[in-house]
Design a protein around this motif. Sequence first.
Motif, mmCIF file in Angstrom:
data_model
loop_
_atom_site.group_PDB
_atom_site.id
_atom_site.type_symbol
_atom_site.label_atom_id
_atom_site.label_comp_id
_atom_site.label_asym_id
_atom_site.label_seq_id
_atom_site.Cartn_x
_atom_site.Cartn_y
_atom_site.Cartn_z
ATOM 1 N N ALA A 81 -3.276 33.907 55.202
ATOM 2 C CA ALA A 81 -4.388 33.301 55.925
ATOM 3 C C ALA A 81 -4.402 31.808 55.613
ATOM 4 O O ALA A 81 -4.311 31.418 54.442
ATOM 5 N N VAL A 82 -4.483 30.992 56.645
ATOM 6 C CA VAL A 82 -4.499 29.543 56.478
ATOM 7 C C VAL A 82 -5.831 29.002 56.983
ATOM 8 O O VAL A 82 -6.169 29.167 58.163
ATOM 9 N N GLU A 83 -6.590 28.371 56.115
ATOM 10 C CA GLU A 83 -7.908 27.842 56.444
ATOM 11 C C GLU A 83 -7.801 26.349 56.740
ATOM 12 O O GLU A 83 -7.386 25.571 55.880
ATOM 13 N N CYS A 84 -8.162 25.958 57.963
ATOM 14 C CA CYS A 84 -8.018 24.562 58.402
ATOM 15 C C CYS A 84 -9.367 23.921 58.698
ATOM 16 O O CYS A 84 -9.445 22.988 59.504
ATOM 17 N N VAL A 85 -10.427 24.397 58.061
ATOM 18 C CA VAL A 85 -11.776 23.916 58.352
ATOM 19 C C VAL A 85 -12.379 23.159 57.180
ATOM 20 O O VAL A 85 -12.948 22.084 57.333
ATOM 21 N N GLY A 86 -12.288 23.733 55.983
ATOM 22 C CA GLY A 86 -12.861 23.080 54.810
ATOM 23 C C GLY A 86 -14.304 23.455 54.551
ATOM 24 O O GLY A 86 -15.056 22.681 53.965
ATOM 25 N N ARG A 87 -14.713 24.645 54.959
ATOM 26 C CA ARG A 87 -16.075 25.129 54.710
ATOM 27 C C ARG A 87 -16.008 26.353 53.809
ATOM 28 O O ARG A 87 -15.103 27.186 53.930
ATOM 29 N N ALA A 88 -16.998 26.465 52.918
ATOM 30 C CA ALA A 88 -17.004 27.559 51.957
ATOM 31 C C ALA A 88 -16.962 28.917 52.648
ATOM 32 O O ALA A 88 -16.208 29.813 52.243
ATOM 33 N N VAL A 89 -17.769 29.090 53.704
ATOM 34 C CA VAL A 89 -17.821 30.380 54.368
ATOM 35 C C VAL A 89 -16.493 30.725 55.022
ATOM 36 O O VAL A 89 -16.078 31.899 55.046
ATOM 37 N N THR A 90 -15.783 29.712 55.534
ATOM 38 C CA THR A 90 -14.495 29.971 56.179
ATOM 39 C C THR A 90 -13.424 30.298 55.147
ATOM 40 O O THR A 90 -12.581 31.169 55.371
ATOM 41 N N ILE A 91 -13.446 29.592 54.030
ATOM 42 C CA ILE A 91 -12.496 29.884 52.951
ATOM 43 C C ILE A 91 -12.697 31.312 52.454
ATOM 44 O O ILE A 91 -11.739 32.068 52.248
#
Length: 230
Positions: free
Chosen positions: A121-131
Amino acid sequence: MAAFAEETVVAAACVLPLPEGIPLTDAALLGCAVLTGYGAIHHSAQVREGETVAVFGIGGVGLSTVQSARIAGATTIVAVDVSPEKEELARAAGATDYVVASENTAREIRTLTGKQGVDVAVECVGRAVTIRTAWESTRRGGRTTVVGIGGKDQQVTFNALELFHWGRTLSGCVYGNSDPAKDVPVLAEHVRAGRLDLGSLVTERIALDGIPGAFENMVAGKGGRALVVF
């Protein structure tokens, strides 16, 4: 003008020659979005052929990540974003599935992957909930890579038992862990071979006076990359 022309704007080490056969406007995307997305897949997460991938955040970096996952040979590529309108962009980049972000996102991704979760999974947002959601969408023993730049107020928590139980790897990724001198020629070859479509990352081409509007669209989560042409 003569005095300005004699000034050094950046160090020579910060400049690379334009790859042969790559239009200047398209090449501008290589300097950040594409290198970051490509590096996240090929250097940080080291996606292998046949693996499954989820990409959170379908902006310029996210679209580059989706394309790079396709190039790496991922069989299932799940794109996740808050905007339903980005599905067409994501699928054109190579996403096999599209999920509109909600509190059920991790469950939806597990359903799409045989109740296992994705390999990467790659997170490209930088928000705690998304991580946190990216982590929960990753299978046992899988890899979660954080590309998005979050603020100090974005606190992500884990309990000791789940760290042991799931055995997942969580890692940060700066600029895709890329080396531009080595990676840009590789990317250029992908472009020339038709595997990497730079033009599809651009959803608007603007002049300098269009920059404020482009920032507004970015904050609103609209479109992919805005390219300034002047």
